[in-house]
Design an enzyme around this catalytic site. Structure first.
Site, PDB file in Angstrom:
ATOM      1  N   ARG A 103      45.237  45.414  36.225  1.00  0.00           N
ATOM      2  CA  ARG A 103      43.558  45.586  36.078  1.00  0.00           C
ATOM      3  C   ARG A 103      43.208  46.923  35.868  1.00  0.00           C
ATOM      4  NH1 ARG A 103      39.470  42.353  40.080  1.00  0.00           N
ATOM      5  NH2 ARG A 103      40.121  40.952  38.853  1.00  0.00           N
ATOM      6  N   HIS A 130      39.594  38.563  30.783  1.00  0.00           N
ATOM      7  CA  HIS A 130      39.733  37.683  32.231  1.00  0.00           C
ATOM      8  C   HIS A 130      40.611  36.523  32.127  1.00  0.00           C
ATOM      9  CE1 HIS A 130      40.489  37.960  36.121  1.00  0.00           C
ATOM     10  NE2 HIS A 130      39.084  37.860  36.889  1.00  0.00           N
ATOM     11  N   SER A 226      28.899  43.934  36.229  1.00  0.00           N
ATOM     12  CA  SER A 226      30.032  43.788  36.271  1.00  0.00           C
ATOM     13  C   SER A 226      30.836  45.168  36.789  1.00  0.00           C
ATOM     14  CB  SER A 226      30.976  43.961  34.985  1.00  0.00           C
ATOM     15  OG  SER A 226      31.733  42.113  35.290  1.00  0.00           O
ATOM     16  N   CYS A 262      33.228  33.202  39.048  1.00  0.00           N
ATOM     17  CA  CYS A 262      34.501  33.117  39.660  1.00  0.00           C
ATOM     18  C   CYS A 262      34.395  34.028  40.844  1.00  0.00           C
ATOM     19  CB  CYS A 262      34.819  34.849  38.839  1.00  0.00           C
ATOM     20  SG  CYS A 262      33.976  35.831  38.129  1.00  0.00           S
ATOM     21  N   LEU A 263      33.574  33.755  41.486  1.00  0.00           N
ATOM     22  CA  LEU A 263      33.272  35.312  42.351  1.00  0.00           C
ATOM     23  C   LEU A 263      34.019  37.009  42.138  1.00  0.00           C
ATOM     24  CD1 LEU A 263      34.137  32.546  45.101  1.00  0.00           C
ATOM     25  CD2 LEU A 263      32.427  33.190  44.382  1.00  0.00           C
TER      26      LEU A 263
HETATM   27  N1  NVA Z   1      32.728  40.334  35.110  1.00  0.00           N
HETATM   28  C1  NVA Z   1      33.119  40.634  36.029  1.00  0.00           C
HETATM   29  C2  NVA Z   1      34.680  39.445  37.136  1.00  0.00           C
HETATM   30  C3  NVA Z   1      34.744  39.589  38.902  1.00  0.00           C
HETATM   31  C4  NVA Z   1      35.261  38.978  38.834  1.00  0.00           C
HETATM   32  C5  NVA Z   1      33.466  42.122  36.491  1.00  0.00           C
HETATM   33  O1  NVA Z   1      34.642  42.890  35.416  1.00  0.00           O
HETATM   34  O2  NVA Z   1      33.075  42.488  37.582  1.00  0.00           O
HETATM   35  N1   CP Z   2      37.421  36.875  40.397  1.00  0.00           N
HETATM   36  C1   CP Z   2      38.467  37.609  40.443  1.00  0.00           C
HETATM   37  O1   CP Z   2      38.815  37.994  39.766  1.00  0.00           O
HETATM   38  O2   CP Z   2      37.943  37.866  41.951  1.00  0.00           O
HETATM   39  P1   CP Z   2      38.776  39.889  42.760  1.00  0.00           P
HETATM   40  O3   CP Z   2      37.756  40.979  41.378  1.00  0.00           O
HETATM   41  O4   CP Z   2      38.093  40.044  43.695  1.00  0.00           O
HETATM   42  O5   CP Z   2      40.256  39.533  41.770  1.00  0.00           O
END
Ligand code: NVA
Ligand code: CP
Length: 307
Positions: A103, A130, A226, A262-263
């Site tokens: 990530r 993602h 984000s 997606c949280l």
């Molecule tokens: N768009 C968000 C997704 C989190 C799971 C981010 O990149 O922070």
């Molecule tokens: N939805 C998601 O990827 O959550 P996290 O950022 O907590 O891994």
């Protein structure tokens, strides 16, 4: 042969469909307490340059349930590209682990990592996409609607890595995807045109939230700022307030439409507390499905790697 899961586009439509079937099978077996140890003896190296709750836990728990071992590294262990090059990291990690999961911010870095790795690479989120999240979301849609084809989905709010992931999956599975966002937060229109040209799905970008939601079976949103761009939240609140998922907007969707996020969520920004806690929200089933969908992805990559 080594295959990766860096983008939905790495896999064919048939591979995505059969992987979702495998996810259903693994979920059923897990619920019966009979998850097969398909990753016995395998070690997975997870590297996080951004925070995570769901992704880290669902991968670590899933690997354990499948009989494998996971090792988590963060920026506190080493700074990729600074302490040593991406290509050196890829080659060293490939000598120790059976799969690299990352990530990070830069999508290009993940592509570079894959180029030099001799083991499969999984993208656990970049600024660009993602894919693990959208695969899990398709599993949730499959369970809730009993189908994944031609689903009417309204994606509302900021254009980000989730928008791109929805666009990518629309190049593999036919969808009626409506993106509701402001003129200043448009998705990458070149990507939109590319996916439109592939011609599998109907893709519409609109500045009217009600037009996006009209008759939709699924409403989806994500944070307005984000990770890595939280300083933009005030401007985004101004630009995106009309695209908030609230009970009034929900009335424009199909009666039994369900709501995905997606949280993590920022309640009363992109989605009201009332909706996320309401009867149409399935966000915790959705979060659970990260576990099952990702187990299927790892099992499939491991199978290909053996051939
Ligand atoms: N768009 C968000 C997704 C989190 C799971 C981010 O990149 O922070
Ligand atoms: N939805 C998601 O990827 O959550 P996290 O950022 O907590 O891994």
């Amino acid at each position: 042969m080594k295959r990766d899961f860096i983008s939905i586009l790495d896999w064919t439509s048939e591979e995505i469909r059969s992987n979702l079937d495998l996810a259903v099978e693994l979920k059923d077996q897990t619920k019966e307490g009979k998850c097969p140890h398909l990753l016995q003896g395998k070690t997975f190296g997870l590297f996080f340059q951004k925070p995570s709750l769901r992704t880290r836990l669902s991968f670590e728990v899933g690997i354990t349930q499948l009989g494998g071992t996971s090792i988590v590294l963060t920026e506190q262990d080493f700074k990729i590209g600074e302490r040593e090059t991406v290509s050196d990291v890829a080659r060293v990690m490939s000598r120790y682990v059976d799969c690299i999961l990352i990530r990070t911010f830069s999508h290009q870095m993940v592509l570079d990592l894959s180029k030099h790795a001799t083991v499969p690479v999984v993208n656990m989120l970049t600024d660009f996409n993602h894919p693990c999240q959208v695969m899990s979301d398709m599993l949730t849609i499959k369970e809730k609607l009993g189908r994944i084809d031609n689903v009417r989905i309204a994606y509302l709010g900021d254009s980000n890595n989730m928008t791109n992931s929805w666009l990518n999956i629309a190049a593999r599975i036919p969808l009626d995807l409506r993106i509701g966002t402001s003129p200043k937060t448009l998705p990458d229109m070149e990507l939109v045109r590319k996916i439109q040209e592939i011609g599998i799905s109907s893709i519409k970008v609109t500045h009217s939230a009600t037009e996006a939601v009209d008759g939709a079976e699924v409403l989806y949103t994500d944070v307005w700022a984000s990770m890595g761009e939280k300083d933009k939240i005030t401007e985004r609140e101004r630009l995106l307030k009309e695209f908030q998922i609230n009970s009034i907007l929900l009335q424009h969707a199909e009666k039994n439409a369900f709501v995905l996020h997606c949280l993590p969520a920022e309640r009363d920004k992109e989605i009201t507390d009332e909706v996320i806690e309401g009867r149409q929200s399935v966000v915790f089933d959705q979060a659970e499905n990260r576990l099952h969908a990702q187990k299927a992805i790892l099992v499939q990559l491991e199978k290909w790697n053996q051939v």
